[in-house]
Design a protein around this motif. Structure first.
Motif, short mmCIF file in Angstrom:
data_model
loop_
_atom_site.label_atom_id
_atom_site.label_comp_id
_atom_site.label_asym_id
_atom_site.label_seq_id
_atom_site.Cartn_x
_atom_site.Cartn_y
_atom_site.Cartn_z
N TYR A 229 57.58 62.69 46.76
CA TYR A 229 58.79 63.04 46.42
C TYR A 229 59.14 64.30 47.00
O TYR A 229 57.90 65.12 47.45
N ARG A 273 58.21 45.41 43.23
CA ARG A 273 57.98 46.57 42.31
C ARG A 273 58.90 47.77 43.06
O ARG A 273 59.60 48.71 42.35
N ALA A 276 62.63 47.43 42.26
CA ALA A 276 62.95 47.70 40.71
C ALA A 276 63.09 49.33 40.72
O ALA A 276 63.74 49.70 39.96
N LEU A 277 62.42 49.91 41.46
CA LEU A 277 62.56 51.59 41.54
C LEU A 277 63.70 52.01 42.11
O LEU A 277 64.35 52.94 41.64
N LYS A 278 64.33 51.10 42.97
CA LYS A 278 65.49 51.49 43.86
C LYS A 278 66.12 50.22 44.35
O LYS A 278 66.20 49.67 45.37
N ALA A 297 67.94 62.39 44.10
CA ALA A 297 67.65 62.16 42.71
C ALA A 297 68.18 63.28 41.79
O ALA A 297 67.78 64.31 42.01
N THR A 301 63.64 62.57 35.94
CA THR A 301 63.77 61.12 35.06
C THR A 301 64.00 60.10 35.66
O THR A 301 64.04 58.84 35.43
N HIS A 302 64.33 60.29 37.23
CA HIS A 302 64.63 58.98 37.96
C HIS A 302 63.73 57.93 37.84
O HIS A 302 62.21 58.36 37.82
N ASP A 303 63.93 56.61 37.96
CA ASP A 303 62.72 55.72 37.84
C ASP A 303 61.64 55.83 38.97
O ASP A 303 60.61 55.60 38.90
N SER A 304 61.92 56.43 40.19
CA SER A 304 61.14 56.51 41.15
C SER A 304 60.08 57.45 40.87
O SER A 304 59.06 57.57 41.57
N SER A 306 58.59 57.79 38.00
CA SER A 306 57.69 57.30 36.66
C SER A 306 56.32 56.80 37.31
O SER A 306 55.46 56.96 36.52
N GLU A 307 55.88 56.52 38.56
CA GLU A 307 54.86 56.27 39.11
C GLU A 307 54.48 56.54 40.75
O GLU A 307 55.46 56.82 41.12
#
Length: 449
Positions: A229, A273, A276-278, A297, A301-304, A306-307
């Motif tokens: 990121y 997978r 699901a993130l984007k 973003a 806290t964006h889904d991307s 999280s992992e």
């Protein structure tokens, strides 16, 4: 000498070299089949890296294998000491699917140079490359390759190896470490994590964007040390997104799906997978294609976030430098941090912890024989490449020798008379004074240079 002679080690390294040369085109075909990796990318990031490691080992093996003399305290004299290198024994190399040739054979180079035997367990998710790797034992005695999936890997982990070298995700890394602990087997874990990038207005945006785009989207983003990121001042977010998109178009065209140089996602599970993130990323399920996707973003806290993304998605988050440093410090220690900012480098190097820092560049540290590659904390333990690979697979055995005559040790052995007690105190003072003088001399020499 314990282990094979230098001649045998050279022959094994040259055998691995011959394997790569003899199967050069077949290897590239396999990498294309598994990952749609272009021939140029296969040479650059897979075959070329391993050949460089072999060349480094062949060039330096004489020096690496030479015993190292050690200094002893004055009170030990007459005596001598040295470090004598010896192989660990039998090593297990468990390699992943994203760079299936390089990450199987680069550690093997260090294992062979150090005089070990090795078992390679390639990933079943890159079957074409795994099949080619099964030919290595025909070229290199002392190497075996085990094909298969989870069952075969689990069985291997019950065996009593002298070292396990694992590259992959943290979840499986914990399983490997737990299994190794049962036999007290040491491990090297090359894991990953979310490697952050910082970019600010003190550098040329176009030049930085091209380097970031290349490091992120090579191998379709499936690189453990890729920028995960990007953080930049809030006022720059839109310009950064536009600049990186422009760099993507310059390298892979307006539609990267049509480019012969852009790879594909390894399988359906990882494709799903990533989507699901984007969910709005441009994609083609039938082709396992996910487009290079750069997006703003709103926050962390964006889904991307999280992992570890491990794919061609790059969130860009607006925040100031101090906030960025605190955010990095608040999470697991990353495998790498990339900094594109004149003043920011100093702050990230001094205030954060990571496997490596790249300033003005990303990814290059992962392919240089002269740079130890490895993580810290959750991103891994141990390092390899070049001399570091040899160190990983070598035990440096101390050997100390002292003649029986004159028997100076009698002066510090019981019974302790007043004379012996005085000698012991005198020796302690001499060692302390000598150590202080030596440290002062080294410091003055360093300052003078």
């Amino acid at each position: 000498m314990i282990g094979p002679s230098i001649t045998v080690r050279r022959q094994r390294l040259e055998g691995l070299q011959k394997f790569l040369i003899d199967h050069h085109q077949i290897i590239k075909d396999a990498l294309y089949s598994d990952l749609r990796k272009s021939p140029q990318e296969a040479d650059l990031t897979e075959i070329g890296v391993v050949l460089s490691e072999i060349g480094c080992a062949l060039k330096n093996l004489d020096n690496w294998m030479r015993p190292r003399r050690l200094r002893l305290p004055l009170s030990y004299l007459p005596a001598s000491a040295s470090l004598v290198p010896e192989p660990l024994g039998s090593v297990l190399i468990i390699s992943p699917w994203n760079y299936p040739l390089q990450l199987a054979l680069a550690p093997l180079v260090g294992a062979l140079a150090a005089g070990n035997t090795a078992t390679i367990k390639p990933s079943e998710l890159a079957p074409a490359t795994a099949e080619i790797l099964s030919l290595v034992p025909h070229y290199v005695p002392g190497v075996s390759v085990v094909l298969g999936g989870v069952e075969e890997t689990t069985a291997l982990l019950t065996q009593d190896f002298d070292h396990i070298f694992f590259t992959g995700g943290g979840a499986v890394g914990r399983i490997v470490m737990e299994a190794a602990a049962k036999n007290l087997t040491p491990v090297t874990l090359e894991l990953g994590g979310k490697s952050p990038t910082w970019l600010d207005s003190s550098v040329n945006l176009g030049a930085a964007a091209r380097r970031i785009a290349w490091a992120k989207f090579i191998n379709a983003g499936q690189t453990c040390v890729a920028p995960d990121y990007l953080m930049c001042p809030p006022s720059m977010v839109d310009d950064v997104v536009a600049a990186i998109n422009n760099a993507v178009h310059a390298m892979w065209g307006k539609n990267p799906q049509d480019s012969h140089d852009y790879g594909r996602i390894i399988n359906d599970r990882h494709f799903e997978r990533l989507l699901a993130l984007k969910p709005d990323a441009i994609s083609d399920r039938n082709d396992l294609y996910v487009a290079p996707t750069v997006f703003a973003a709103e926050n962390t806290t964006h889904d991307s976030m999280s992992e570890e993304i491990f794919g061609p998605l790059l969130p860009v988050i607006g925040m100031e430098l101090a906030e960025a440093i605190e955010y990095v410090k608040s999470g697991p220690k990353p495998l790498a941090i990339y900094v594109f900012g004149r003043e920011a480098k100093k702050h990230f190097v001094e205030q954060t912890s990571s496997g490596a820092v790249g300033s003005g560049v990303a990814l290059l540290q992962a392919g240089a024989t002269g740079i130890p590659f490895g993580g810290i904390g959750a991103s891994g333990m141990g390092a390899y490449h070049g001399k570091s690979s040899w160190n990983t697979f070598t035990h440096m055995k101390p050997v100390i020798s002292k003649p029986l005559f004159p028997d100076t040790l009698r002066m510090i052995q019981p019974p302790y008379s007043p004379l012996k007690t005085a000698i012991i105190h005198m020796v302690a003072r001499i060692e302390n004074t000598w150590g202080s003088l030596a440290r002062r001399g080294r410091r003055e020499l360093s300052e003078g240079s």
